[in-house]
Design a protein around this motif. Sequence first.
Motif, PDB file in Angstrom:
ATOM      1  N   ASP A   1       9.008 -40.681  26.371  1.00 13.28           N
ATOM      2  CA  ASP A   1       7.940 -40.079  25.590  1.00 13.28           C
ATOM      3  C   ASP A   1       7.847 -38.596  25.942  1.00 13.28           C
ATOM      4  OD1 ASP A   1       5.466 -39.147  24.591  1.00 13.28           O
ATOM      5  OD2 ASP A   1       4.561 -41.119  24.824  1.00 13.28           O
ATOM      6  N   PRO A   2       7.822 -37.707  24.928  1.00 13.89           N
ATOM      7  CA  PRO A   2       7.719 -36.271  25.208  1.00 13.89           C
ATOM      8  C   PRO A   2       6.538 -35.916  26.110  1.00 13.89           C
ATOM      9  CG  PRO A   2       8.237 -36.600  22.913  1.00 13.89           C
ATOM     10  CD  PRO A   2       7.963 -37.963  23.498  1.00 13.89           C
ATOM     11  N   ALA A   3       5.473 -36.688  26.070  1.00 11.21           N
ATOM     12  CA  ALA A   3       4.317 -36.413  26.925  1.00 11.21           C
ATOM     13  C   ALA A   3       4.668 -36.585  28.403  1.00 11.21           C
ATOM     14  CB  ALA A   3       3.166 -37.328  26.544  1.00 11.21           C
ATOM     15  N   ASP A   4       5.736 -37.340  28.681  1.00  7.22           N
ATOM     16  CA  ASP A   4       6.152 -37.586  30.054  1.00  7.22           C
ATOM     17  C   ASP A   4       7.238 -36.623  30.538  1.00  7.22           C
ATOM     18  OD1 ASP A   4       4.388 -39.735  30.179  1.00  7.22           O
ATOM     19  OD2 ASP A   4       5.917 -41.170  29.537  1.00  7.22           O
ATOM     20  N   TRP A   5       7.672 -35.717  29.692  1.00  6.23           N
ATOM     21  CA  TRP A   5       8.703 -34.762  30.090  1.00  6.23           C
ATOM     22  C   TRP A   5       8.159 -33.811  31.144  1.00  6.23           C
ATOM     23  CZ3 TRP A   5      10.663 -32.655  24.725  1.00  6.23           C
ATOM     24  CH2 TRP A   5      11.289 -33.688  24.026  1.00  6.23           C
ATOM     25  N   ALA A   6       8.959 -33.509  32.142  1.00  3.90           N
ATOM     26  CA  ALA A   6       8.557 -32.551  33.169  1.00  3.90           C
ATOM     27  C   ALA A   6       8.401 -31.152  32.581  1.00  3.90           C
ATOM     28  CB  ALA A   6       9.587 -32.530  34.292  1.00  3.90           C
ATOM     29  N   THR A   7       9.171 -30.841  31.549  1.00 10.23           N
ATOM     30  CA  THR A   7       9.116 -29.510  30.929  1.00 10.23           C
ATOM     31  C   THR A   7       8.419 -29.546  29.577  1.00 10.23           C
ATOM     32  OG1 THR A   7      11.282 -29.812  29.905  1.00 10.23           O
ATOM     33  CG2 THR A   7      11.234 -28.763  32.082  1.00 10.23           C
ATOM     34  N   GLY A   8       7.716 -30.624  29.275  1.00  9.60           N
ATOM     35  CA  GLY A   8       7.100 -30.784  27.958  1.00  9.60           C
ATOM     36  C   GLY A   8       6.067 -29.744  27.604  1.00  9.60           C
ATOM     37  N   ASP A   9       5.462 -29.113  28.627  1.00 11.58           N
ATOM     38  CA  ASP A   9       4.438 -28.116  28.340  1.00 11.58           C
ATOM     39  C   ASP A   9       4.996 -26.696  28.233  1.00 11.58           C
ATOM     40  OD1 ASP A   9       5.028 -27.933  31.017  1.00 11.58           O
ATOM     41  OD2 ASP A   9       2.963 -27.659  31.676  1.00 11.58           O
ATOM     42  N   GLU A  10       6.311 -26.560  28.361  1.00 11.60           N
ATOM     43  CA  GLU A  10       6.952 -25.251  28.183  1.00 11.60           C
ATOM     44  C   GLU A  10       7.079 -24.953  26.694  1.00 11.60           C
ATOM     45  OE1 GLU A  10      10.697 -25.290  30.241  1.00 11.60           O
ATOM     46  OE2 GLU A  10       9.721 -25.540  32.186  1.00 11.60           O
ATOM     47  N   PRO A  11       7.225 -23.679  26.329  1.00 12.72           N
ATOM     48  CA  PRO A  11       7.390 -23.336  24.906  1.00 12.72           C
ATOM     49  C   PRO A  11       8.618 -24.014  24.311  1.00 12.72           C
ATOM     50  CG  PRO A  11       6.986 -21.359  26.204  1.00 12.72           C
ATOM     51  CD  PRO A  11       7.206 -22.493  27.180  1.00 12.72           C
ATOM     52  N   MET A  12       8.535 -24.357  23.014  1.00  8.72           N
ATOM     53  CA  MET A  12       9.670 -24.998  22.354  1.00  8.72           C
ATOM     54  C   MET A  12      10.897 -24.105  22.453  1.00  8.72           C
ATOM     55  SD  MET A  12       8.990 -24.780  18.282  1.00  8.72           S
ATOM     56  CE  MET A  12       8.030 -23.425  17.624  1.00  8.72           C
ATOM     57  N   THR A  13      12.046 -24.735  22.365  1.00  5.74           N
ATOM     58  CA  THR A  13      13.310 -24.015  22.466  1.00  5.74           C
ATOM     59  C   THR A  13      13.665 -23.365  21.127  1.00  5.74           C
ATOM     60  OG1 THR A  13      14.640 -25.920  21.823  1.00  5.74           O
ATOM     61  CG2 THR A  13      14.144 -25.670  24.184  1.00  5.74           C
ATOM     62  N   GLY A  14      14.606 -22.459  21.155  1.00  2.17           N
ATOM     63  CA  GLY A  14      15.089 -21.826  19.925  1.00  2.17           C
ATOM     64  C   GLY A  14      15.645 -22.839  18.939  1.00  2.17           C
ATOM     65  N   PRO A  15      16.489 -23.769  19.409  1.00  3.13           N
ATOM     66  CA  PRO A  15      17.004 -24.782  18.488  1.00  3.13           C
ATOM     67  C   PRO A  15      15.893 -25.646  17.878  1.00  3.13           C
ATOM     68  CG  PRO A  15      18.424 -24.653  20.391  1.00  3.13           C
ATOM     69  CD  PRO A  15      17.214 -23.799  20.691  1.00  3.13           C
ATOM     70  N   GLN A  16      14.884 -25.995  18.670  1.00  5.73           N
ATOM     71  CA  GLN A  16      13.757 -26.760  18.122  1.00  5.73           C
ATOM     72  C   GLN A  16      13.066 -25.965  17.022  1.00  5.73           C
ATOM     73  OE1 GLN A  16      11.578 -27.623  21.832  1.00  5.73           O
ATOM     74  NE2 GLN A  16      11.619 -29.784  21.231  1.00  5.73           N
ATOM     75  N   ALA A  17      12.799 -24.685  17.278  1.00  6.21           N
ATOM     76  CA  ALA A  17      12.114 -23.841  16.297  1.00  6.21           C
ATOM     77  C   ALA A  17      12.927 -23.735  15.011  1.00  6.21           C
ATOM     78  CB  ALA A  17      11.854 -22.451  16.882  1.00  6.21           C
ATOM     79  N   SER A  18      14.226 -23.569  15.151  1.00  4.96           N
ATOM     80  CA  SER A  18      15.093 -23.449  13.983  1.00  4.96           C
ATOM     81  C   SER A  18      15.102 -24.739  13.165  1.00  4.96           C
ATOM     82  CB  SER A  18      16.513 -23.113  14.447  1.00  4.96           C
ATOM     83  OG  SER A  18      17.394 -23.061  13.353  1.00  4.96           O
ATOM     84  N   TYR A  19      15.262 -25.878  13.842  1.00  2.08           N
ATOM     85  CA  TYR A  19      15.308 -27.162  13.144  1.00  2.08           C
ATOM     86  C   TYR A  19      13.955 -27.474  12.513  1.00  2.08           C
ATOM     87  CZ  TYR A  19      16.599 -32.031  12.223  1.00  2.08           C
ATOM     88  OH  TYR A  19      16.870 -33.238  11.627  1.00  2.08           O
ATOM     89  N   LEU A  20      12.872 -27.149  13.216  1.00  2.00           N
ATOM     90  CA  LEU A  20      11.542 -27.353  12.645  1.00  2.00           C
ATOM     91  C   LEU A  20      11.376 -26.544  11.367  1.00  2.00           C
ATOM     92  CD1 LEU A  20       8.958 -27.497  15.556  1.00  2.00           C
ATOM     93  CD2 LEU A  20       9.320 -29.174  13.763  1.00  2.00           C
ATOM     94  N   GLY A  21      11.874 -25.319  11.372  1.00  4.43           N
ATOM     95  CA  GLY A  21      11.796 -24.488  10.172  1.00  4.43           C
ATOM     96  C   GLY A  21      12.514 -25.121   8.996  1.00  4.43           C
ATOM     97  N   THR A  22      13.692 -25.662   9.256  1.00  6.90           N
ATOM     98  CA  THR A  22      14.466 -26.335   8.210  1.00  6.90           C
ATOM     99  C   THR A  22      13.732 -27.562   7.692  1.00  6.90           C
ATOM    100  OG1 THR A  22      16.557 -25.570   9.161  1.00  6.90           O
ATOM    101  CG2 THR A  22      16.657 -27.496   7.713  1.00  6.90           C
ATOM    102  N   LEU A  23      13.260 -28.409   8.619  1.00  2.00           N
ATOM    103  CA  LEU A  23      12.554 -29.622   8.220  1.00  2.00           C
ATOM    104  C   LEU A  23      11.260 -29.303   7.471  1.00  2.00           C
ATOM    105  CD1 LEU A  23      12.953 -31.810  11.431  1.00  2.00           C
ATOM    106  CD2 LEU A  23      14.011 -32.219   9.204  1.00  2.00           C
ATOM    107  N   ALA A  24      10.516 -28.316   7.958  1.00  2.00           N
ATOM    108  CA  ALA A  24       9.252 -27.945   7.315  1.00  2.00           C
ATOM    109  C   ALA A  24       9.490 -27.458   5.891  1.00  2.00           C
ATOM    110  CB  ALA A  24       8.537 -26.868   8.131  1.00  2.00           C
ATOM    111  N   GLN A  25      10.534 -26.671   5.703  1.00  2.00           N
ATOM    112  CA  GLN A  25      10.861 -26.187   4.366  1.00  2.00           C
ATOM    113  C   GLN A  25      11.187 -27.358   3.441  1.00  2.00           C
ATOM    114  OE1 GLN A  25      14.201 -23.504   4.228  1.00  2.00           O
ATOM    115  NE2 GLN A  25      13.703 -22.814   2.180  1.00  2.00           N
ATOM    116  N   GLU A  26      11.987 -28.296   3.924  1.00  2.00           N
ATOM    117  CA  GLU A  26      12.341 -29.467   3.115  1.00  2.00           C
ATOM    118  C   GLU A  26      11.123 -30.334   2.811  1.00  2.00           C
ATOM    119  OE1 GLU A  26      15.524 -31.745   4.805  1.00  2.00           O
ATOM    120  OE2 GLU A  26      16.876 -30.026   4.850  1.00  2.00           O
TER     121      GLU A  26
END
Length: 66
Positions: free
Chosen positions: A10-35
């Motif tokens: 679960d992402p809530a259990d990630w040790a780094t889950g509270d760090e800012p999203m990564t560049g690849p996450q931001a890019s993929y989110l942009g693509t998905l959000a547009q679709e």
Amino acid sequence: MDVHPVPEKDPADWATGDEPMTGPQASYLGTLAQEAGVETPGELTKAEASRLIDELQAKTGRSNQT
């Protein structure tokens, strides 16, 4: 060959889950959000981005769940 799926953490259990999203996450989110025809929040943590990616994948039919 016996292949066992790796349980998803679960992402809530990630040790780094509270760090800012990564560049690849931001890019993929942009693509998905547009679709999906939605806007994404600008500042997300890695965990928040992961959950939103899962939601948008389901909405757009890009889910990698089998």
